[in-house]
Design an enzyme around this catalytic site. Structure first.
Site, mmCIF file in Angstrom:
data_model
loop_
_atom_site.group_PDB
_atom_site.id
_atom_site.type_symbol
_atom_site.label_atom_id
_atom_site.label_comp_id
_atom_site.label_asym_id
_atom_site.label_seq_id
_atom_site.Cartn_x
_atom_site.Cartn_y
_atom_site.Cartn_z
ATOM 1 N N HIS A 75 18.416 13.309 17.888
ATOM 2 C CA HIS A 75 16.960 13.097 17.753
ATOM 3 C C HIS A 75 16.166 14.373 18.079
ATOM 4 O O HIS A 75 15.661 14.505 19.191
ATOM 5 C CB HIS A 75 16.516 12.006 18.734
ATOM 6 C CG HIS A 75 16.831 10.618 18.302
ATOM 7 N ND1 HIS A 75 15.925 9.819 17.647
ATOM 8 C CD2 HIS A 75 17.958 9.887 18.426
ATOM 9 C CE1 HIS A 75 16.474 8.643 17.373
ATOM 10 N NE2 HIS A 75 17.714 8.661 17.843
ATOM 11 N N CYS B 184 19.625 10.550 12.873
ATOM 12 C CA CYS B 184 20.311 9.408 13.475
ATOM 13 C C CYS B 184 20.371 8.224 12.491
ATOM 14 O O CYS B 184 21.078 8.315 11.500
ATOM 15 C CB CYS B 184 19.654 9.068 14.810
ATOM 16 S SG CYS B 184 20.808 8.324 15.944
ATOM 17 N N GLU C 277 13.247 15.166 17.280
ATOM 18 C CA GLU C 277 11.815 14.881 17.478
ATOM 19 C C GLU C 277 11.504 14.492 18.920
ATOM 20 O O GLU C 277 10.337 14.415 19.292
ATOM 21 C CB GLU C 277 11.354 13.785 16.502
ATOM 22 C CG GLU C 277 11.744 12.361 16.849
ATOM 23 C CD GLU C 277 13.228 12.047 16.660
ATOM 24 O OE1 GLU C 277 13.996 12.928 16.216
ATOM 25 O OE2 GLU C 277 13.622 10.913 16.976
HETATM 26 N N1 GLN Z 1 22.704 2.842 16.328
HETATM 27 C C1 GLN Z 1 21.713 3.023 15.314
HETATM 28 C C2 GLN Z 1 22.169 2.475 13.961
HETATM 29 O O1 GLN Z 1 23.294 2.168 13.810
HETATM 30 C C3 GLN Z 1 21.301 4.487 15.169
HETATM 31 C C4 GLN Z 1 20.800 5.013 16.478
HETATM 32 C C5 GLN Z 1 19.614 5.906 16.416
HETATM 33 O O2 GLN Z 1 19.002 6.124 15.360
HETATM 34 N N2 GLN Z 1 19.229 6.388 17.564
HETATM 35 O O3 GLN Z 1 21.398 2.349 13.076
#
Ligand code: GLN
Length: 228
Positions: free
Chosen positions: A207, A88, A209
């Protein structure tokens, strides 16, 4: 012994530590998890890295005082065959590093492109990545993360461990710009690629994890124990 550097900037880091421990028990591989807070901790002894999800702007800011991201990027440039798992926000940090580095995964990425926080969702994904199966394990209290965060109970049974399905948790997730992907697509949500592998770098927009399915952490440990 596999030494795993875990970037402790912000976000879902304790969950990654627990998932890594579980994957190590599943594979029967010893691990040492090094909680990286300062650039000077990032050295040639590390076999692999994890860049957790969270909020990438907050991570870049949190990194400034101790130059952690700078050191991580330098390490990745020096050790291109050592595996890195970015999830992410971690995928954003791989695709859009600082001005001193070329992207570590060859794809464009758009932040928050599924919408706002309330548009976060879970969905079944299709994975094409060779991962060794792991035996069933039960973590004891010492091995659990210190905040007792509980993973979603989706651990596959042994018979399903080679299955291609994966329970994806997307939290204000980024999206890979599909037409710009120049590396291996390895996870898809319908027609859309949500996980890519570029050499030894695995970037996921969800995610893993947060679930009890530790296959991506097994991939990391397995690849690290076979890297130069
Ligand atoms: N929205 C976050 C970003 O732009 C990423 C979201 C996440 O890691 N769950 O950094």
């Amino acid at each position: 012994m596999v030494r795993v550097g875990l970037a402790m900037l912000q976000g879902a880091r304790y969950e990654h530590a627990e998932a890594t421990k579980a994957a190590s028990l599943q594979l029967g591989v010893d691990v040492e998890i090094i909680h990286l807070k300062m650039g000077k901790q990032v050295n040639a002894e590390l076999d692999c890295l994890i860049l957790p999800g969270g909020e990438s702007t907050a991570m870049r800011k949190a990194s400034q005082s101790e130059s952690l991201l700078e050191a991580i990027y330098a390490w990745m440039s020096e050790h291109p065959t050592r595996p890195v798992l970015g999830t992410c926000a971690g995928a954003i940090l791989l695709a859009q590093p600082d001005s001193a580095h070329e992207p570590f995964i060859r794809t464009g990425i758009s932040r928050n492109a599924w919408g706002r926080q309330r548009d976060s969702f879970e969905a079944m994904l299709e994975v094409s990545l060779e991962v060794p199966a792991g035996k069933d394990v039960e973590l004891n209290a010492d091995e659990r993360n210190q905040f007792n965060h509980q993973p979603l109970p989706v651990q596959p049974s042994a018979s399903e461990s080679s299955a291609k399905q994966f329970h994806g948790v997307f939290i204000r997730a980024p999206r890979f710009e599909q037409s710009s992907i120049e590396c291996n697509p390895i996870v898809s949500l319908g027609e859309e690629t949500v996980g890519v592998l570029d050499g030894a770098r695995l970037a996921l927009t969800f995610h893993p994890e947060l679930t009890g399915d530790y296959r991506f952490h097994r991939w990391l440990l397995h690849r690290a124990s076979n890297a130069d």
